[in-house]
Scaffold this active site. Structure first.
Site, PDB file in Angstrom:
ATOM      1  N   ASP A  29       0.852  -1.188   0.000  1.00 28.80           N
ATOM      2  CA  ASP A  29       0.000   0.000   0.000  1.00 28.80           C
ATOM      3  C   ASP A  29       0.892   1.244   0.000  1.00 28.80           C
ATOM      4  O   ASP A  29       1.900   1.285   0.714  1.00 28.80           O
ATOM      5  CB  ASP A  29      -0.898  -0.015   1.237  1.00 28.80           C
ATOM      6  CG  ASP A  29      -2.033   0.977   1.157  1.00 28.80           C
ATOM      7  OD1 ASP A  29      -1.754   2.192   1.057  1.00 28.80           O
ATOM      8  OD2 ASP A  29      -3.201   0.554   1.201  1.00 28.80           O
ATOM      9  N   ASN A  85     -13.071  -3.927   2.783  1.00 27.61           N
ATOM     10  CA  ASN A  85     -14.064  -2.868   2.911  1.00 27.61           C
ATOM     11  C   ASN A  85     -15.036  -3.007   1.740  1.00 27.61           C
ATOM     12  O   ASN A  85     -14.620  -3.274   0.619  1.00 27.61           O
ATOM     13  CB  ASN A  85     -13.398  -1.492   2.871  1.00 27.61           C
ATOM     14  CG  ASN A  85     -12.410  -1.298   4.006  1.00 27.61           C
ATOM     15  OD1 ASN A  85     -12.637  -1.747   5.112  1.00 27.61           O
ATOM     16  ND2 ASN A  85     -11.309  -0.638   3.717  1.00 27.61           N
ATOM     17  N   HIS A  98     -10.601  -5.640  -2.991  1.00 20.85           N
ATOM     18  CA  HIS A  98      -9.235  -5.848  -2.518  1.00 20.85           C
ATOM     19  C   HIS A  98      -9.227  -6.175  -1.026  1.00 20.85           C
ATOM     20  O   HIS A  98     -10.093  -5.761  -0.288  1.00 20.85           O
ATOM     21  CB  HIS A  98      -8.341  -4.640  -2.808  1.00 20.85           C
ATOM     22  CG  HIS A  98      -8.846  -3.336  -2.278  1.00 20.85           C
ATOM     23  ND1 HIS A  98      -9.913  -2.661  -2.849  1.00 20.85           N
ATOM     24  CD2 HIS A  98      -8.428  -2.571  -1.245  1.00 20.85           C
ATOM     25  CE1 HIS A  98     -10.125  -1.527  -2.195  1.00 20.85           C
ATOM     26  NE2 HIS A  98      -9.247  -1.461  -1.204  1.00 20.85           N
TER      27      HIS A  98
END
Length: 112
Positions: A29, A85, A98
């Protein structure tokens, strides 16, 4: 319009890729929330968990198994968190399903 993750899959945008197979891709990330924060994505574009169908069952299983392998290779033997999420209210920012693989520190609950 392709998502940023689709552009990473096609190598239009660079990423620090840590894992790839024929079904999933994983990369660090760019705004990590933990010492280890890796995104695991299916190469087949699915917008969110709400858009899954029964035909996606093996794909999702492969992504979770990939996350487990990545956690081991990252040395997360003390534990880690795998988060998905779903939708805007769930905190999803990119319209491509993801998994957030996070670890390297004690995780707290509730997460936010």
């Amino acid at each position: 319009m392709p998502s940023i993750f689709s552009k990473i899959i096609s190598r239009e945008i660079p990423a620090d890729i840590v894992y790839e197979d024929d079904v999933c891709l994983a990369f660090r990330d760019i705004a990590p929330k933990a010492p280890v924060h890796i995104l695991v994505i299916p190469k087949h574009e699915i917008v969110s968990l709400a858009d899954l169908s029964e035909s996606d069952e093996a794909l999702m299983g492969r992504c979770v198994v990939a996350a487990s392998k990545i956690a081991a290779s990252e040395g997360l033997s003390g534990g880690y968190r795998l988060i998905v999420n779903c939708g805007e209210d769930g905190g999803q920012e990119v319209p491509h399903l993801h998994f957030h693989l996070m670890g390297g520190r004690k995780m707290t609950w509730p997460p936010g």
